[in-house]
Design a protein around this motif. Sequence first.
Motif, short mmCIF file in Angstrom:
data_model
loop_
_atom_site.label_atom_id
_atom_site.label_comp_id
_atom_site.label_asym_id
_atom_site.label_seq_id
_atom_site.Cartn_x
_atom_site.Cartn_y
_atom_site.Cartn_z
N ASP A 26 0.75 -1.09 -0.07
CA ASP A 26 0.05 0.13 0.06
C ASP A 26 0.80 1.30 0.18
OD1 ASP A 26 -2.47 -1.62 0.28
OD2 ASP A 26 -2.36 -1.72 2.36
N CYS A 27 2.00 1.15 0.63
CA CYS A 27 2.86 2.30 0.78
C CYS A 27 4.12 1.90 0.52
CB CYS A 27 2.64 3.17 2.09
SG CYS A 27 0.90 3.71 2.50
N ASN A 29 7.33 3.25 0.49
CA ASN A 29 8.38 4.01 0.86
C ASN A 29 8.16 4.06 2.42
OD1 ASN A 29 9.42 4.05 -1.87
ND2 ASN A 29 8.42 5.74 -2.17
N ASP A 30 7.01 3.36 3.09
CA ASP A 30 7.05 3.61 4.43
C ASP A 30 7.92 2.74 5.17
OD1 ASP A 30 5.05 5.56 4.53
OD2 ASP A 30 3.52 4.15 5.46
N LYS A 31 8.05 3.12 6.80
CA LYS A 31 8.96 2.38 7.28
C LYS A 31 8.86 1.02 7.54
CE LYS A 31 10.66 3.20 12.16
NZ LYS A 31 10.59 3.79 13.52
N ARG A 32 9.61 0.25 7.71
CA ARG A 32 9.78 -1.13 8.10
C ARG A 32 10.70 -1.48 9.38
NH1 ARG A 32 11.65 -5.71 3.95
NH2 ARG A 32 13.83 -5.24 4.46
N LEU A 33 10.35 -2.25 10.03
CA LEU A 33 11.24 -2.91 10.88
C LEU A 33 11.57 -4.20 11.25
CD1 LEU A 33 9.32 -1.21 14.01
CD2 LEU A 33 11.32 -0.24 13.06
N VAL A 34 12.78 -4.45 10.88
CA VAL A 34 13.21 -5.75 11.22
C VAL A 34 13.36 -6.13 12.55
CG1 VAL A 34 14.91 -7.66 10.52
CG2 VAL A 34 14.35 -5.93 8.61
N THR A 35 12.74 -6.74 13.45
CA THR A 35 12.57 -6.91 14.73
C THR A 35 12.02 -8.33 15.36
OG1 THR A 35 11.87 -5.77 16.81
CG2 THR A 35 10.34 -5.88 14.68
N ARG A 36 11.63 -8.27 16.39
CA ARG A 36 11.06 -9.49 16.97
C ARG A 36 9.98 -9.09 18.06
NH1 ARG A 36 14.99 -11.33 21.97
NH2 ARG A 36 15.40 -9.54 22.51
N THR A 37 9.14 -9.91 18.35
CA THR A 37 7.74 -9.48 19.08
C THR A 37 8.59 -9.71 20.82
OG1 THR A 37 7.46 -12.14 19.62
CG2 THR A 37 6.19 -10.93 17.80
N ARG A 38 8.00 -8.51 21.55
CA ARG A 38 8.30 -8.61 22.76
C ARG A 38 7.13 -8.66 23.73
NH1 ARG A 38 7.70 -2.96 24.72
NH2 ARG A 38 7.26 -1.41 23.05
N SER A 39 5.94 -9.25 23.11
CA SER A 39 4.91 -9.37 23.86
C SER A 39 3.93 -10.55 23.46
CB SER A 39 4.00 -8.43 24.28
OG SER A 39 3.30 -8.00 22.89
N LYS A 40 3.00 -11.28 24.00
CA LYS A 40 2.12 -12.22 23.42
C LYS A 40 1.16 -11.12 22.45
CE LYS A 40 1.86 -15.95 26.56
NZ LYS A 40 0.94 -16.75 27.21
N ALA A 41 0.63 -11.40 21.52
CA ALA A 41 -0.26 -10.89 20.76
C ALA A 41 -1.54 -10.87 21.72
CB ALA A 41 -0.89 -11.45 19.48
N GLU A 42 -2.40 -9.71 21.61
CA GLU A 42 -3.80 -9.62 22.56
C GLU A 42 -4.56 -8.57 21.74
OE1 GLU A 42 -3.11 -5.82 25.21
OE2 GLU A 42 -1.10 -6.72 24.89
N VAL A 43 -5.89 -8.71 22.19
CA VAL A 43 -7.00 -7.90 21.36
C VAL A 43 -6.95 -6.33 22.04
CG1 VAL A 43 -9.33 -8.01 20.89
CG2 VAL A 43 -8.36 -10.09 20.98
N LEU A 44 -6.95 -5.62 21.15
CA LEU A 44 -7.03 -4.17 21.67
C LEU A 44 -8.27 -3.63 21.43
CD1 LEU A 44 -5.47 -1.72 22.97
CD2 LEU A 44 -4.74 -1.31 20.59
N GLY A 45 -8.91 -2.92 22.37
CA GLY A 45 -10.10 -2.23 22.39
C GLY A 45 -11.33 -3.38 21.84
N GLY A 46 -11.23 -4.55 21.99
CA GLY A 46 -12.30 -5.56 21.61
C GLY A 46 -12.43 -5.94 20.43
N HIS A 47 -11.39 -5.32 19.33
CA HIS A 47 -11.76 -5.72 18.14
C HIS A 47 -10.46 -5.90 17.14
CE1 HIS A 47 -11.74 -1.40 17.95
NE2 HIS A 47 -11.47 -1.56 16.72
N THR A 48 -9.14 -5.28 17.68
CA THR A 48 -8.08 -5.47 16.76
C THR A 48 -6.86 -6.33 17.56
OG1 THR A 48 -8.50 -2.91 15.98
CG2 THR A 48 -6.33 -3.71 15.71
N ASP A 49 -6.50 -7.07 16.85
CA ASP A 49 -5.31 -8.13 17.25
C ASP A 49 -4.03 -7.19 16.97
OD1 ASP A 49 -7.02 -10.36 17.92
OD2 ASP A 49 -7.66 -10.17 15.88
N VAL A 50 -3.48 -7.32 18.24
CA VAL A 50 -2.01 -6.49 18.07
C VAL A 50 -0.82 -7.29 18.61
CG1 VAL A 50 -3.21 -4.27 17.99
CG2 VAL A 50 -2.46 -5.05 20.11
N VAL A 51 0.32 -6.82 18.66
CA VAL A 51 1.34 -7.17 19.23
C VAL A 51 2.52 -6.14 19.55
CG1 VAL A 51 2.86 -8.10 17.00
CG2 VAL A 51 3.02 -9.23 19.46
N TRP A 52 3.33 -6.22 20.54
CA TRP A 52 4.28 -5.16 20.86
C TRP A 52 5.72 -5.73 20.19
CZ3 TRP A 52 3.16 -0.57 23.22
CH2 TRP A 52 1.93 -0.41 23.80
N VAL A 53 6.54 -5.05 19.66
CA VAL A 53 7.77 -5.37 18.98
C VAL A 53 8.83 -4.53 19.42
CG1 VAL A 53 6.66 -6.44 16.91
CG2 VAL A 53 7.59 -4.25 17.02
#
Length: 77
Positions: A26-27, A29-53
């Motif tokens: 979609d974009c 030239n946007d930023k991308r991070l080569v990284t690793r997860t630092r948390s388990k995935a969770e549901v944010l706000g009851g509808h968006t599945d997210v993870v911290w990196v």
Amino acid sequence: MNAEQFNALHPVGTPVIAYPACRPEDCPNDKRLVTRTRSKAEVLGGHTDVVWVDGHDSCIALTHIDVQPAPTAEEIA
């Protein structure tokens, strides 16, 4: 993939490429991070599945995460 499915397959520390703003198709030239997860995935706000990196201050939607293969022993050495 939802948070529960992600957690069943990918432990904390899994190598990923994360796209904080938008995906490259979609974009290119946007930023991308080569990284690793630092948390388990969770549901944010009851509808968006997210993870911290590592290297990013906020969570990222699982739709903006590409799991990478674990490095081989030769790549680590």
